[in-house]
Design an enzyme around this catalytic site. Structure first.
Site, PDB file in Angstrom:
ATOM      1  N   CYS B 375      24.580  50.963  58.714  1.00 50.79           N
ATOM      2  CA  CYS B 375      25.335  49.718  58.828  1.00 50.79           C
ATOM      3  C   CYS B 375      24.792  48.831  57.725  1.00 50.79           C
ATOM      4  O   CYS B 375      24.836  49.237  56.571  1.00 50.79           O
ATOM      5  CB  CYS B 375      25.198  49.110  60.216  1.00 50.79           C
ATOM      6  SG  CYS B 375      23.530  49.099  60.889  1.00 50.79           S
ATOM      7  N   ARG B 381      23.548  48.848  64.868  1.00 51.50           N
ATOM      8  CA  ARG B 381      24.692  49.739  65.075  1.00 51.50           C
ATOM      9  C   ARG B 381      24.332  51.191  64.761  1.00 51.50           C
ATOM     10  O   ARG B 381      24.778  52.104  65.438  1.00 51.50           O
ATOM     11  CB  ARG B 381      25.857  49.289  64.189  1.00 51.50           C
ATOM     12  CG  ARG B 381      26.420  47.964  64.615  1.00 51.50           C
ATOM     13  CD  ARG B 381      27.380  47.414  63.593  1.00 51.50           C
ATOM     14  NE  ARG B 381      26.730  46.508  62.662  1.00 51.50           N
ATOM     15  CZ  ARG B 381      27.362  45.574  61.947  1.00 51.50           C
ATOM     16  NH1 ARG B 381      28.668  45.455  62.052  1.00 51.50           N
ATOM     17  NH2 ARG B 381      26.706  44.783  61.131  1.00 51.50           N
TER      18      ARG B 381
END
Lengths: 707, 602
Positions: B375, B381
């Site tokens: 990310c 994430r």
């Protein structure tokens, strides 16, 4: 010339082939691809059926199979809507057709979707089959043209004597029911005009009557009596001012009954006019029409496109909210009967729609007998079939008037399902039972759901009687004869292995008596306590709440500002105690608790299936373990009887639970691969959060790091 | 369990408080003490208060504050109301009302918790009781802001199991069959010299030298170079994780990074492309160029295929959870529940994260292509995606210990910034670094376990316990942002691991329905038709929504007990029967007298 392999439809007694078309291509619903099979499409006076050309190669017989309606059969009554596709455009087919479509899409009332391609079929056959299907499934019909009658006259009388369902067709049945619920102290069953004759024999209203035939209306007033003697009653509304003598007579009769039950010993009576306190039939029909549309999915793209806004789509149908309101109403009625010891009189124009829903639900909640299979079936007989619910009109089986159509019975099943999934051990039957029961609404070989009233059934039975050359009496089949539709292996799926059966009668009687006693004692106490406490504390905290914290804290303790709410109290107090699966059962009705009946509504959608998952995964484990326990039991018995025990005996049948689909037992389609289903449209704008969306997790200028 | 507010009808948990009790959270409760106390826990103060219970109305009680918890016991015994809250869950303490208002209980205290609830108390004006309690609470709830140690460093609990032994990176990589001829273990980061947010031990392509790694590090945000997370036992395709490349506005290229990615691509012996999943929405990835970041361009990486997974940033997730709390606490939104739920977007984010993870897993498993996930920094994430994909592909991570290893590896050792995201012991409640990323991951795991009720060895209680101690600061497990910092603070020596608590009482966290299955890929369906709000976590403080114990599981346990009983009796019988045969004497009780028949339907 190649000889076409002849595939013949399997016809029931009395079933006639009306038209057929060959080289029809049936798409596999699974994906947008054009995969499918060729076959013959036929239409009979009972069903539309697709006969797969290679059906012989079908060697893996499904475990769960309906003997009457196969996976490629659609009964005429099960057809919901038919669309024709012309140059990629969908058009609803109803009456006369001028042009014939290339593709036929049939949406079924049990939520299956069939796609047939007619491009390779001879034009003549296309004309015949399309107009045949549309005519036989979509246009008005006479009652006697229902397949029910041809079947009843042609099929042998093979009714099963073992059926334990109480049919409520005789006075005895009603007397027994009164006795069972101890309602016979105050109510009695009478019959006055057995031959449905006339009005002269209206019963004397000095004696309370719940059972009468009046103007060809079957009149049932008493539904059920609570253990404390409070009774659940239902009655149609008093007729509006009309001059004709019949309605005057009816009015006088109903007035008489009303007076009787408003006087001692029936004095505590709460009237509830359901037509004003619940959504109208129109609302229910509109909601369900929108709701079911969400599950009639054409393809994968459709599925994912609707997934993005799924919750608001669901909400906009209002169907779940209607279920919630109906459940709430049932709790209200239960509270009146249980806590306030008050008789409840449900009122509705005909007393055969929402009255049936509420009275059935209340009994399912309060009477554990109604949660057994035979008890539930008897309940449906009592409240719906004999109770005079207009199945014919409400399901619009004859396509007479769409105005009368309303899924009232489905509403009940949806509500009962909420209870079944909230309290699985309390029910002898499974959700699969409810699902196949809902499917049976559209199978016209059973009389159960194909008359508006018992009277209509009986008169028509007589009329048909003269048509047919049959000798000796015949009877319509009842849907409760499950062996007609399923073989024993499939029937096992209707019984709940988790059902916590009532302990032995001698012990249970003492137990339930004690339980009831406690319950009655404890409730007034819990009602009284908190209210005094609240009063005491309110003085101390009032100014804090009002002057300083204002609305903010008000939000947190708003319950103390409301007048004592006995319903809320009843609901909260019941839910704070451990559940007695044989006692009173109250549904949880807060927003997150009301769910979509996934088995019924998602069962044909391949995208929604979980491989090796879903509730079926745990159910299969329980069945396995049960079989093991049972085989151990057998072994024990053998050991005791000192029989020669061999190891060969009863190896538990192993279910391949890991590979079952969550759609089981309805898994029509087996996915070729175990490729995961991937959403095709997921992106959605977060309009109101634009500034946040554009930010990065943490603002750090990385360009400096480069130097 | 962090705490429980006992409902007024469910009032028996403390009735016989004179005897020694073993509380749900494992705390020993000695006689003659008013409140439960952990070894090392000391009482600081106690005061009379009114607890403004949002469900049952005001409750008079006494609140006790220790260096670990806030404990409230109501004055009235029937019903008794208990609050038992570790101070670590407190995010914010506010005073409400005061001198300008009248009345003896007009001094309010509002405590916002990280676990989806608020606690409100009203205190008397006399004796500055509110000021005292406010000061004590602030000091012990936010030790980092007051130069005090976390309770974890004071905790003197003893457990039979040592949770710090659960994760050993070397043995975890060996379990995966590493190192092998294509992948090697490198100690280049032993003293965190290459990357201070990575673990000391890394697995990299055999064909990349340590020198190469250093050059690649210069082109990756915060030096978080692509390293191996998991290798598929059959396809040899791998899941790699890293941070974004430092492309910047000018579209810089780095030959070493390009070559390194090619080495990764080739390492699984297939000639397919390397798939790069950028977890961010496309626009955010583009926007990152302005601050020196960006993504792998097609020109620079012709052998790679890049897709964006559209998962939003930490701020969006924080706001989403805030909205969720608004509709479930204290009261569940009555009307329009579904559209309210939708407007929080919480489940939508869950759906996107799951969808991304499914794509990663599917690519590695059936696409036979190695995958690179990043990310911006590769600790939020990215951790969600790699760990969820690994959970889908490797059944080992679906066991209790396997899951502990997964959390320890993908989250703790790879530098998910727990301290910043949770704000342990820090008073700055409005810190924009805070975000429920780990909670979101656990929610995804719960969704999977809900869809596949027999696939996980652990139960819901296990997940809830992890979340409770994510905040409690009783264990060292989730403290600090990186392995480097934890080593500096000697966390493993000076604190206990959460896994010690769990592994010492495993049966409590075990799913009765678990069926062990090896190497079966498990793909959840990331459709709103199946995703549900995790009521037992998010709405657990509301007595109206409280779930009964799962009846299906109870019935199953009953059957298991019955089966074991039968087996035991059978064995006994066989022994006695054998002896009877030799004695040739026979008098046996009838079987029905001994065991009642099992009552079931078929």
């Amino acid at each position: 010339e190649p000889i076409e392999k002849e595939v013949n439809p399997h016809l029931l007694p009395g079933e006639l082939l009306l038209c057929e078309a060959s080289t029809v291509y049936k798409y596999v619903q699974e994906d947008g691809s054009n995969r499918g099979t060729y076959g013959k499409l036929v239409c009979t006076n009972f069903k539309i059926s697709f006969l797969d050309d290679d059906s012989a190669s079908d060697d893996n017989e499904p475990q769960f199979k309906n003997k009457i309606v196969g996976e490629n059969d659609i009964t005429l009554q099960c057809v919901d809507q038919i669309y024709g596709v012309y140059d990629e455009k969908k058009k609803l087919l109803t009456g006369q057709l001028r042009k014939y479509p290339e593709k036929l899409i049939i949406y079924c009332k049990d939520l299956r979707v069939f796609n047939f391609c007619l491009r390779y079929t001879k034009e003549e056959e296309v004309k015949r089959i399309v107009s045949g299907i549309v005519h036989h499934s979509q246009t008005p019909k006479l009652l006697k043209r229902l397949f029910l009658f041809s079947y009843a006259s042609a099929a042998p009388n093979n009714t099963d004597g073992r059926n334990q369902t109480v049919m409520f067709e005789t006075l005895e049945d009603w007397r027994d029911e009164l006795e069972r619920t101890k309602g016979n102290v105050k109510y009695k069953a009478v019959t006055t005009n057995e031959g449905y004759r006339s009005l002269e024999q209206i019963p004397c209203t000095e004696e309370f009557t719940y059972f009468s035939h009046l103007m060809n209306i079957f009149l049932q007033i008493w539904c059920w009596s609570c253990h404390n003697g409070a009774a659940l009653l239902k009655m149609s509304t008093f007729p509006k001012e009309q001059d004709d003598s019949t309605s005057q007579m009816q009015k006088a009769f109903l007035d008489g009954i009303y007076k009787t039950i408003s006087k001692p010993p029936y004095e505590l009576l709460k009237m509830d006019d359901l037509s004003s306190s619940l959504p109208s039939l129109q609302d229910i029909q509109t909601a369900y029409t929108r709701f079911k549309q969400l599950f009639l999915i054409d393809n994968s793209t459709d599925f994912w496109a609707t997934d993005v806004k799924w919750f608001s789509l669901l909400e906009s149908t209002n169907w779940l909210e209607i279920i919630r309101r109906v459940l709430k109403k049932a709790i209200e009625v239960a509270e009146c009967l249980e806590i306030q010891h008050t008789n409840v009189l449900l009122i509705e124009e005909s007393a055969t729609d929402l009255c049936c829903v509420i009275s059935s639900l209340v009994q399912v909640m309060m009477d554990s007998y109604s949660r057994t299979k035979s008890g539930f079936q008897s309940l449906i007989q009592k409240e719906w079939v004999i109770g005079g619910h207009s199945f014919l009109d409400r399901c619009n089986h004859l396509h007479k008037s769409e105005k009368e159509e309303a899924p009232v019975f489905l509403l009940l099943l949806n509500c009962v399902w909420q209870l079944v999934q909230q309290y699985p051990p309390a029910f002898e039957f499974t959700e699969t039972y409810l699902t196949v029961l809902s499917d049976s609404l559209y199978v016209p070989i059973f009389s159960t759901f194909f008359f508006n009233s018992q009277h209509q059934r009986d008169t028509n039975k007589v009329r048909v009687w003269y048509f047919v050359d049959a000798v000796g009496p015949f009877r319509f089949l009842t849907v409760w004869d499950w062996c007609v539709q399923f073989d024993p292996k499939a029937l096992a799926f209707l019984n709940n292995p988790l059902y916590a059966e009532k302990p032995k009668p001698d012990r249970s009687q003492r137990k339930t008596a004690r339980f009831k006693h406690q319950r009655q004692l404890s409730l007034p106490l819990t009602q009284a306590k908190p209210s005094t406490k609240r009063g005491f504390f309110r003085e101390e905290t009032d100014h804090l709440i009002k002057n300083i914290l204002g609305k903010r804290i008000g939000k947190f303790i708003n319950s103390s500002d409301e007048p004592p709410n006995s319903l809320r109290e009843f609901y909260d107090s019941w839910h704070s105690k451990p559940v007695d699966y044989h006692g009173l059962l109250l549904p949880r009705i807060d927003g997150p608790e009301i769910k979509v009946w996934a088995q019924r509504y998602l069962r044909w959608i391949p995208e929604a299936q979980l491989h090796g998952g879903g509730t079926i995964a745990t159910a299969a484990k329980i069945l396995d373990l049960m079989e093991e326990v049972q085989s151990l039991q057998v072994k024990m018995d053998e050991e005791h009887s000192q029989a020669v025990s061999g190891d060969a005996h009863s190896v538990p049948m192993l279910r391949n639970s890991a590979r079952l689909s969550s759609l089981f037992p309805f898994a029509l389609l087996q996915r070729q691969s175990v490729k995961p289903a991937l959403p095709t449209s997921t992106w959605k704008d977060l309009e109101d959060e634009d500034d946040l969306v554009k930010r990065d997790d943490e603002f750090v200028d990385l360009s400096g790091d480069m130097l | 369990m962090a705490s429980s507010s006992t409902s007024k009808y469910n009032s028996n948990s403390l009735e016989n408080s004179s005897s020694k009790q073993n509380l749900k959270d494992g705390t020993n409760w000695e006689q003659n003490e008013e409140i439960p106390r952990l070894p090392g826990e000391t009482r600081v103060t106690d005061k009379d208060v009114i607890y403004m219970c949002p469900f049952n109305g005001p409750v008079k009680g006494r609140v006790y504050i220790t260096n670990y918890r806030l404990y409230l016991r109501s004055v009235e015994n029937d019903p008794v109301v208990i609050l038992n809250v570790p101070l670590g869950v407190i995010s914010r303490i506010e005073k409400m009302g005061g001198a300008s208002s009248r009345g003896e209980n007009s001094y309010g205290l509002d405590i916002t918790c990280k676990d989806m609830r608020n606690l409100r108390f009203a205190l008397k004006q006399e004796g500055h009781s509110r000021r005292d309690i406010f000061e004590v609470l602030t000091k012990y709830a936010f030790p980092q802001s007051h130069s005090l140690p976390f309770f974890a460093f004071v905790n003197e609990e003893k457990f039979p199991e040592n949770g710090w032994m659960v994760y050993n990176p070397m043995s975890e990589y060996r379990r995966q069959g590493l190192p092998n001829e294509r992948w090697r273990v490198t100690f280049i980061n032993e003293h965190y010299g290459l990357c201070d947010t990575y673990p000391s031990l890394l697995v990299v392509p055999y064909n990349a030298t340590d020198d190469d790694l250093k050059k690649v590090a210069a082109f990756r945000s915060r030096n978080r170079i692509p390293v191996l997370s998991w290798i598929h036992p059959e396809t040899q395709a791998v899941i790699m994780r890293c941070s974004q490349p430092l492309v910047g506005m000018s579209g810089k290229r780095n030959k070493d990074d390009e070559r390194y990615l090619d080495i990764i691509r080739e390492a699984n012996g297939q000639i397919s492309k390397l798939t790069i999943y950028d977890a961010r929405p496309n626009v955010n990835a583009v926007a990152n160029k302005a601050t020196g970041g960006g993504y792998e361009s097609e020109d620079a990486y012709p052998n790679a295929e890049l897709s964006f997974l559209d998962i939003h940033n930490i701020h969006v997730m924080r706001e989403s959870l805030k909205k969720l709390k608004d509709i479930v606490y204290p009261n569940v939104e009555e009307s329009h529940w579904l559209s309210s739920l939708e407007s929080t977007h919480w489940l939508e984010h869950i759906k996107l994260v799951l969808t991304g993870a499914i794509q990663v897993a599917d690519k590695v498993s059936s696409g036979r292509s190695s995958v690179l996930v990043h990310c911006s920094d590769g600790w939020d994430r990215t951790a969600q995606l790699t760990s969820l994909a690994m959970l889908m592909l490797d059944s080992y991570y679906r066991t209790i210990e396997g899951f502990e290893v997964l959390v320890q590896k993908e989250w703790i050792s790879f530098g998910h910034k727990f301290a910043s995201r949770i704000g342990h012991g820090d008073k700055n409640h409005a810190d924009t670094d805070r975000s429920p990323i780990f909670l979101q991951f656990i929610d995804c795991v719960w969704q999977m376990s809900k869809q596949f009720p027999t696939a996980f060895e652990f139960n819901e209680q296990f997940l809830i316990t992890i979340l409770d101690h994510l905040y409690s600061c009783r264990f060292g497990t989730f403290l600090y942002n990186s392995e480097f910092l934890r080593e500096k603070e000697k966390v493993t020596d000076r604190t206990l691991s959460l896994w010690s608590l769990i592994n010492s009482d495993k049966s409590k966290y075990t799913n009765a329905f678990y069926s062990k299955e090896l190497n079966r890929a498990l793909y959840p369906v990331a459709s709103m038709r199946h995703l549900e709000l995790w009521v037992n976590y998010y709405i657990r403080w509301n007595p109206r929504i409280r779930q009964q114990p799962n009846p299906v599981e109870q019935r199953y346990l009953e059957l298991l007990a019955l089966r074991d009983d039968y087996i035991r009796r059978l064995e006994e019988l066989q022994i006695t029967n054998n002896s009877k045969i030799s004695n040739s004497s026979a008098s046996s009780t009838s079987p029905s007298q001994m065991v009642s028949q099992v009552q079931t339907h078929f």
